[in-house]
Scaffold this active site. Structure first.
Site, PDB file in Angstrom:
ATOM      1  N   HIS A 200      72.963  45.450  37.040  1.00 14.37           N
ATOM      2  CA  HIS A 200      73.885  45.258  35.917  1.00 14.37           C
ATOM      3  C   HIS A 200      75.005  46.282  35.974  1.00 14.37           C
ATOM      4  O   HIS A 200      74.822  47.411  36.423  1.00 14.37           O
ATOM      5  CB  HIS A 200      73.156  45.357  34.570  1.00 14.37           C
ATOM      6  CG  HIS A 200      72.346  46.596  34.384  1.00 14.37           C
ATOM      7  ND1 HIS A 200      71.100  46.753  34.931  1.00 14.37           N
ATOM      8  CD2 HIS A 200      72.605  47.744  33.730  1.00 14.37           C
ATOM      9  CE1 HIS A 200      70.629  47.955  34.619  1.00 14.37           C
ATOM     10  NE2 HIS A 200      71.531  48.582  33.894  1.00 14.37           N
TER      11      HIS A 200
ATOM     12  N   HIS B  51      77.670  48.281  33.542  1.00 13.81           N
ATOM     13  CA  HIS B  51      78.005  48.654  32.166  1.00 13.81           C
ATOM     14  C   HIS B  51      79.524  48.662  32.022  1.00 13.81           C
ATOM     15  O   HIS B  51      80.217  49.295  32.829  1.00 13.81           O
ATOM     16  CB  HIS B  51      77.514  50.068  31.831  1.00 13.81           C
ATOM     17  CG  HIS B  51      76.034  50.262  31.868  1.00 13.81           C
ATOM     18  ND1 HIS B  51      75.265  50.367  30.729  1.00 13.81           N
ATOM     19  CD2 HIS B  51      75.171  50.387  32.899  1.00 13.81           C
ATOM     20  CE1 HIS B  51      73.995  50.566  31.058  1.00 13.81           C
ATOM     21  NE2 HIS B  51      73.913  50.580  32.381  1.00 13.81           N
TER      22      HIS B  51
HETATM   23  P1  DGP Z   1      70.259  51.230  32.902  1.00 13.61           P
HETATM   24  O1  DGP Z   1      69.841  52.602  32.492  1.00 13.61           O
HETATM   25  O2  DGP Z   1      71.554  51.248  33.709  1.00 13.61           O
HETATM   26  O3  DGP Z   1      69.151  50.484  33.611  1.00 13.61           O
HETATM   27  O4  DGP Z   1      70.639  50.477  31.569  1.00 13.61           O
HETATM   28  C1  DGP Z   1      69.849  49.501  30.970  1.00 13.61           C
HETATM   29  C2  DGP Z   1      70.517  49.130  29.679  1.00 13.61           C
HETATM   30  O5  DGP Z   1      69.925  47.941  29.197  1.00 13.61           O
HETATM   31  C3  DGP Z   1      70.375  50.167  28.571  1.00 13.61           C
HETATM   32  O6  DGP Z   1      71.672  50.656  28.237  1.00 13.61           O
HETATM   33  C4  DGP Z   1      69.760  49.412  27.403  1.00 13.61           C
HETATM   34  C5  DGP Z   1      69.929  47.969  27.795  1.00 13.61           C
HETATM   35  N1  DGP Z   1      68.838  47.102  27.363  1.00 13.61           N
HETATM   36  C6  DGP Z   1      67.531  47.233  27.660  1.00 13.61           C
HETATM   37  N2  DGP Z   1      66.817  46.237  27.117  1.00 13.61           N
HETATM   38  C7  DGP Z   1      67.709  45.436  26.469  1.00 13.61           C
HETATM   39  C8  DGP Z   1      67.579  44.230  25.712  1.00 13.61           C
HETATM   40  O7  DGP Z   1      66.494  43.671  25.526  1.00 13.61           O
HETATM   41  N3  DGP Z   1      68.727  43.704  25.195  1.00 13.61           N
HETATM   42  C9  DGP Z   1      69.956  44.280  25.392  1.00 13.61           C
HETATM   43  N4  DGP Z   1      71.000  43.677  24.845  1.00 13.61           N
HETATM   44  N5  DGP Z   1      70.105  45.409  26.103  1.00 13.61           N
HETATM   45  C10 DGP Z   1      68.998  45.978  26.634  1.00 13.61           C
END
Ligand code: DGP
Length: 114
Positions: free
Chosen positions: A100, A102
């Site tokens: 992903h 950001h």
């Molecule tokens: P990373 O540390 O780069 O793997 O970021 C993962 C991101 O994913 C973190 O900023 C929070 C987000 N995240 C985790 N679970 C969910 C979810 O169920 N829904 C949404 N919208 N975001 C999520």
């Protein structure tokens, strides 16, 4: 291995989706670190950039970048600027092992990151 993002792609759990096409989905981060914090993900399961190993994957990453710019325009953060981040692997601080990007904006960012 599938993550929570696969359930979001399948619409099995809700997310605030801001962009979708055949290959990509983008939705607001559940734990926003800026006024605009959106995650852009491929619909296919790739754990991290460490596993990007084909022309198809390179095109996908380029498409994620294009989507980020389009979303930034839609969110009105293209004029003042924004930050794109891909956390890769343990040292990179990756928590969800579904590739992903950001998209962060709406405030002045700091450097270096923590
Ligand atoms: P990373 O540390 O780069 O793997 O970021 C993962 C991101 O994913 C973190 O900023 C929070 C987000 N995240 C985790 N679970 C969910 C979810 O169920 N829904 C949404 N919208 N975001 C999520």
């Amino acid at each position: 291995m599938s993550t929570i993002f696969s359930k979001i792609i399948a619409k099995e759990i809700p997310a605030d989706i801001v962009f979708e096409n055949e290959d990509l989905l983008a939705f607001r981060d559940i734990n926003p670190q800026a006024p605009v914090h959106i995650l852009i993900i491929p619909k296919i399961e790739i754990a991290s950039t460490l596993l990007l190993n084909s022309k198809e994957h390179s095109l996908l990453l380029g498409a994620m970048y294009d989507a980020a710019n389009e979303i930034a325009r839609n969110e009105g953060i293209d004029k003042n600027g924004f930050r794109l981040v891909i956390n890769c692997g343990d040292d990179g601080g990756q928590e969800v092992y579904h590739l992903h990007m950001h998209l962060l904006g709406g405030r002045k960012m700091q450097w270096p990151p923590g």
